[in-house]
Write a protein that holds these residues in place. Structure first.
Motif, PDB file in Angstrom:
ATOM      1  N   MET A   1      29.282  39.750  40.737  1.00  0.00           N
ATOM      2  CA  MET A   1      30.292  38.682  40.826  1.00  0.00           C
ATOM      3  C   MET A   1      31.175  38.888  42.061  1.00  0.00           C
ATOM      4  SD  MET A   1      33.394  38.177  38.120  1.00  0.00           S
ATOM      5  CE  MET A   1      34.150  39.746  38.558  1.00  0.00           C
ATOM      6  N   LEU A   2      31.639  40.127  42.287  1.00  0.00           N
ATOM      7  CA  LEU A   2      32.522  40.395  43.437  1.00  0.00           C
ATOM      8  C   LEU A   2      31.778  40.150  44.746  1.00  0.00           C
ATOM      9  CD1 LEU A   2      34.385  43.615  42.190  1.00  0.00           C
ATOM     10  CD2 LEU A   2      35.318  41.303  42.370  1.00  0.00           C
ATOM     11  N   ILE A   3      30.507  40.521  44.786  1.00  0.00           N
ATOM     12  CA  ILE A   3      29.714  40.274  45.999  1.00  0.00           C
ATOM     13  C   ILE A   3      29.612  38.765  46.232  1.00  0.00           C
ATOM     14  CG2 ILE A   3      27.376  40.431  47.000  1.00  0.00           C
ATOM     15  CD1 ILE A   3      27.121  43.188  45.567  1.00  0.00           C
ATOM     16  N   SER A   4      29.400  38.009  45.142  1.00  0.00           N
ATOM     17  CA  SER A   4      29.249  36.561  45.300  1.00  0.00           C
ATOM     18  C   SER A   4      30.571  35.920  45.740  1.00  0.00           C
ATOM     19  CB  SER A   4      28.726  35.926  44.010  1.00  0.00           C
ATOM     20  OG  SER A   4      29.781  35.806  43.086  1.00  0.00           O
ATOM     21  N   ILE A   5      31.697  36.493  45.296  1.00  0.00           N
ATOM     22  CA  ILE A   5      32.999  35.940  45.728  1.00  0.00           C
ATOM     23  C   ILE A   5      33.237  36.286  47.206  1.00  0.00           C
ATOM     24  CG2 ILE A   5      35.512  36.023  45.369  1.00  0.00           C
ATOM     25  CD1 ILE A   5      34.942  36.682  42.421  1.00  0.00           C
ATOM     26  N   GLY A   6      32.870  37.499  47.565  1.00  0.00           N
ATOM     27  CA  GLY A   6      32.871  37.873  48.980  1.00  0.00           C
ATOM     28  C   GLY A   6      34.172  38.378  49.523  1.00  0.00           C
ATOM     29  N   LYS A   7      35.244  37.571  49.454  1.00  0.00           N
ATOM     30  CA  LYS A   7      36.536  38.002  50.001  1.00  0.00           C
ATOM     31  C   LYS A   7      37.686  37.382  49.205  1.00  0.00           C
ATOM     32  CE  LYS A   7      35.660  34.705  53.623  1.00  0.00           C
ATOM     33  NZ  LYS A   7      35.470  34.307  54.915  1.00  0.00           N
ATOM     34  N   PRO A   8      38.878  38.004  49.312  1.00  0.00           N
ATOM     35  CA  PRO A   8      40.018  37.555  48.494  1.00  0.00           C
ATOM     36  C   PRO A   8      40.292  36.051  48.607  1.00  0.00           C
ATOM     37  CG  PRO A   8      40.569  39.611  49.588  1.00  0.00           C
ATOM     38  CD  PRO A   8      39.229  39.193  50.117  1.00  0.00           C
TER      39      PRO A   8
ATOM     40  N   ILE B   1      37.726  60.414  48.351  1.00  0.00           N
ATOM     41  CA  ILE B   1      36.551  61.162  48.826  1.00  0.00           C
ATOM     42  C   ILE B   1      35.556  60.239  49.517  1.00  0.00           C
ATOM     43  CG2 ILE B   1      34.601  62.659  48.088  1.00  0.00           C
ATOM     44  CD1 ILE B   1      37.339  63.891  47.541  1.00  0.00           C
ATOM     45  N   THR B   2      35.333  59.089  48.864  1.00  0.00           N
ATOM     46  CA  THR B   2      34.234  58.224  49.329  1.00  0.00           C
ATOM     47  C   THR B   2      34.693  57.177  50.336  1.00  0.00           C
ATOM     48  OG1 THR B   2      34.663  56.675  47.538  1.00  0.00           O
ATOM     49  CG2 THR B   2      33.048  58.416  47.104  1.00  0.00           C
ATOM     50  N   GLY B   3      36.009  56.971  50.416  1.00  0.00           N
ATOM     51  CA  GLY B   3      36.521  55.837  51.185  1.00  0.00           C
ATOM     52  C   GLY B   3      36.574  54.640  50.257  1.00  0.00           C
ATOM     53  N   LYS B   4      37.440  53.680  50.598  1.00  0.00           N
ATOM     54  CA  LYS B   4      37.644  52.521  49.727  1.00  0.00           C
ATOM     55  C   LYS B   4      36.403  51.640  49.703  1.00  0.00           C
ATOM     56  CE  LYS B   4      42.491  51.558  49.326  1.00  0.00           C
ATOM     57  NZ  LYS B   4      43.620  51.038  50.005  1.00  0.00           N
ATOM     58  N   ASP B   5      36.116  51.101  48.541  1.00  0.00           N
ATOM     59  CA  ASP B   5      35.008  50.164  48.456  1.00  0.00           C
ATOM     60  C   ASP B   5      35.455  48.845  49.078  1.00  0.00           C
ATOM     61  OD1 ASP B   5      32.324  49.799  46.548  1.00  0.00           O
ATOM     62  OD2 ASP B   5      33.344  47.949  47.119  1.00  0.00           O
ATOM     63  N   GLU B   6      34.553  48.234  49.834  1.00  0.00           N
ATOM     64  CA  GLU B   6      34.952  47.001  50.534  1.00  0.00           C
ATOM     65  C   GLU B   6      35.258  45.847  49.569  1.00  0.00           C
ATOM     66  OE1 GLU B   6      31.540  46.377  52.965  1.00  0.00           O
ATOM     67  OE2 GLU B   6      30.327  45.646  51.299  1.00  0.00           O
ATOM     68  N   LEU B   7      34.802  45.990  48.320  1.00  0.00           N
ATOM     69  CA  LEU B   7      35.059  44.924  47.350  1.00  0.00           C
ATOM     70  C   LEU B   7      36.396  45.101  46.630  1.00  0.00           C
ATOM     71  CD1 LEU B   7      31.529  44.630  45.699  1.00  0.00           C
ATOM     72  CD2 LEU B   7      32.562  43.062  47.351  1.00  0.00           C
ATOM     73  N   LEU B   8      37.077  46.214  46.897  1.00  0.00           N
ATOM     74  CA  LEU B   8      38.307  46.521  46.165  1.00  0.00           C
ATOM     75  C   LEU B   8      39.362  45.433  46.351  1.00  0.00           C
ATOM     76  CD1 LEU B   8      39.896  48.529  44.398  1.00  0.00           C
ATOM     77  CD2 LEU B   8      40.704  49.602  46.499  1.00  0.00           C
ATOM     78  N   GLU B   9      39.522  44.982  47.607  1.00  0.00           N
ATOM     79  CA  GLU B   9      40.554  43.971  47.876  1.00  0.00           C
ATOM     80  C   GLU B   9      40.275  42.711  47.062  1.00  0.00           C
ATOM     81  OE1 GLU B   9      43.165  44.471  49.916  1.00  0.00           O
ATOM     82  OE2 GLU B   9      42.475  46.530  50.154  1.00  0.00           O
ATOM     83  N   THR B  10      39.005  42.322  47.032  1.00  0.00           N
ATOM     84  CA  THR B  10      38.635  41.114  46.279  1.00  0.00           C
ATOM     85  C   THR B  10      38.893  41.339  44.792  1.00  0.00           C
ATOM     86  OG1 THR B  10      36.917  40.746  47.919  1.00  0.00           O
ATOM     87  CG2 THR B  10      36.736  39.476  45.902  1.00  0.00           C
TER      88      THR B  10
END
Ligand SMILES: CC(C)(COP(=O)(O)OP(=O)(O)OC[C@H]1O[C@@H](n2cnc3c(N)ncnc32)[C@H](O)[C@@H]1OP(=O)(O)O)[C@@H](O)C(=O)NCCC(=O)NCCS
Length: 475
Positions: A307-314, A359-368
């Motif tokens: 779902m987050l991938i499909s939304i893409g960005k905030p 440790i891993t760095g922020k996931d790019e989907l976190l903002e969304t």
């Protein structure tokens, strides 16, 4: 409940007046519940023209599609107050366990009822980790799947497959009271299967992962924690002195602990329903695993990421929420049958996510995800329906950041849930009065009695859903 009477026996009863017959019944209330079987004695003559399939003269049935308000057993394991957002394992608040305990210690608690002493825990941990090793043939079994097999298909099958190795653990071969006797010999056999199932869950899951990566399998290491061993089996590529990152190991342990049990959810109920036929525990766990696979249950963490991938960005969040409100989409990771406020686990998962991201760095989907969460929490549609984040909303982001493939997420739910399934199964096997096979009732609304018609004399019944679909064939 005895003969109909107009006087309640005590205040702890329900007085039911049957308007069809004028009779009054007293139904006892025990632990704020009424026995559904009591309603069976509320009988009435069939009304003129009423279908015989209603079985009115045989007593009232209790209808509860989807088990919305049916207590199927008495349990001492897990308590949830969905309105207050409370979750306790054997009385201990989940927040305290997440902070101080470990997944294996919590497993002991859930299964045996109390926190272990050091020696008790040592025995349990040693046995579980010792039983992590599988028969070498299991490798062949895992390799028999197609390269793109869903890991839940592998894991579900692997649990059932595992049972074929332990004839001594099978009530079909050893007698149906194998697990219900409750004496020392019976408990020993039961505990051995518990060690095996918890121990091998991580091994089978790691094998389901590695087979698709084209990697050799790894024998479970010694000297690591349960989640440490799991990460090792997943990630070790022959490096000397390889040890998993301790922060990731701890984060996974917390996630495992949070997923260990959740009282009568779909998969635990499936394990109990299946186990109620007194089938072996491997088959019952395989059934639970299949139930968990569905997108409304253990598949939701995977659905959240899709779902987050499909939304893409905030910026796309408002449009997505409008589609949800029009029922074109579902907000995965929100809503729960029991919680009518935020799932208490979701706060701990959110905090754990921050540890992992260090440790891993922020996931790019976190903002969304954060924008979606914030918007949904103040939207009238979700407020009115008491829809709030459940455990799956944030957990997928952690798994993704840790590098697990998307379709592996339900496996990361199933492995720790083996503990809860076994706790419930063990409790049922040992419950007072023995095990009663789970055989629900139905309300038959189909055709009344009709006579067979020879094929040449039949009139075709056609239309959508009225017969088998015509399908297209590919090469
Ligand atoms: C968990 C879930 C299956 C519970 O279902 P349930 O108890 O049967 O609740 P209902 O489907 O009756 O939901 C009640 C209302 O909220 C709506 N609703 C529930 N979850 C919703 C969601 N995630 N997104 C949008 N609407 C939702 C329903 O459409 C229904 O609306 P209505 O009364 O106008 O018809 C459901 O909330 C869901 O599908 N959530 C998404 C999947 C998920 O995250 N599952 C993991 C659970 S840990």
């Amino acid at each position: 409940m005895g003969q109909p009477t107009a006087t309640p026996d005590s205040v702890n009863s329900l007085t039911v007046h049957d308007n069809r017959t004028g009779k009054v019944y007293n139904i006892p209330i025990v632990d704020n519940s009424i026995p559904a079987t009591a309603f069976k004695t509320i009988q009435a003559p069939r009304a003129p023209g009423e279908r015989e399939e209603n079985e009115t003269e045989k007593g009232l049935r209790v209808s509860d599609k989807g088990f919305l308000n049916t207590a199927v057993l008495r349990s001492e394991i897990t308590f949830i107050d969905g309105d207050a957002g409370i979750l306790r394992y054997r009385g201990y608040p989940i927040e305290q366990l997440a902070l101080h305990s470990s997944h294996l210690e919590t497993a002991y608690l859930l299964i045996y009822g109390s926190l272990p002493t050091k020696p008790q825990f040592k025995i349990f941990e040693t046995e579980v980790l010792h039983h992590g090793v599988t028969h070498a043939d299991a490798e062949q079994f895992c390799r028999s799947f197609r390269y793109d097999a869903h890991p839940m298909a592998i894991l579900t099958s692997a649990f059932a497959y595992l049972g074929s190795y332990y004839g001594e653990a099978n009530p079909s071969l050893q007698g149906q009271s194998l697990y219900t006797r409750g004496n020392a010999a019976s408990l020993e056999i039961m505990d051995k299967q518990i060690y095996r199932l918890i121990g091998k869950a991580t091994t089978l899951a790691a094998m389901a992962y590695r087979v698709r990566q084209g990697r050799e399998f790894v024998t479970p290491p010694t000297g690591l924690s349960y989640t440490g061993s799991f990460l090792y089996q997943m990630d070790h590529l022959g490096e000397e002195n390889y040890t998993p990152n301790p922060i990731l190991e701890k984060a996974l342990d917390v996630l495992f602990l949070l997923h260990a049990d959740h009282e009568m959810n779909a998969s635990s109920t499936t394990v109990l329903q299946t186990g109620s036929s007194l089938v072996d525990p491997y088959s019952a766990i395989a059934a639970g695993c299949a139930s968990l696979y569905g997108p409304l249950h253990g598949g939701a963490n995977e659905a959240v990421i899709r779902m987050l991938i499909s939304i893409g960005k905030p910026e796309n969040v408002p449009a997505f929420l409008e589609a949800v409100k029009k029922r074109e989409k579902v907000l995965s990771g929100f809503g729960h049958r029991v919680y009518k406020t935020s799932d208490p686990r979701s706060f701990i998962v959110r905090k754990t996510a921050d540890e992992v991201f260090k440790i891993t760095g922020k996931d790019e989907l976190l903002e969304t995800a954060m924008a979606l969460h914030a918007a949904a929490m103040k939207d009238e549609y979700f407020i009115k329906r008491k829809l709030a984040p459940n455990v799956d909303f944030w957990s997928g982001l952690i798994y993704r950041a840790m590098g697990f493939p998307l379709d592996f997420f339900p496996v990361l739910f199933a492995v720790p849930r083996v503990v809860g399934w076994l706790a419930h199964w063990r409790q049922m096997m040992l419950q007072e009065g023995g095990v009663k096979i789970w055989r629900p009732r139905q309300i038959y609304v189909g055709a009344s009695k009709r006579d067979y018609v020879p094929i040449d004399e039949r009139v075709a019944v056609e239309g959508l859903r009225k017969g088998p679909s015509a399908i297209s064939h590919s090469g």
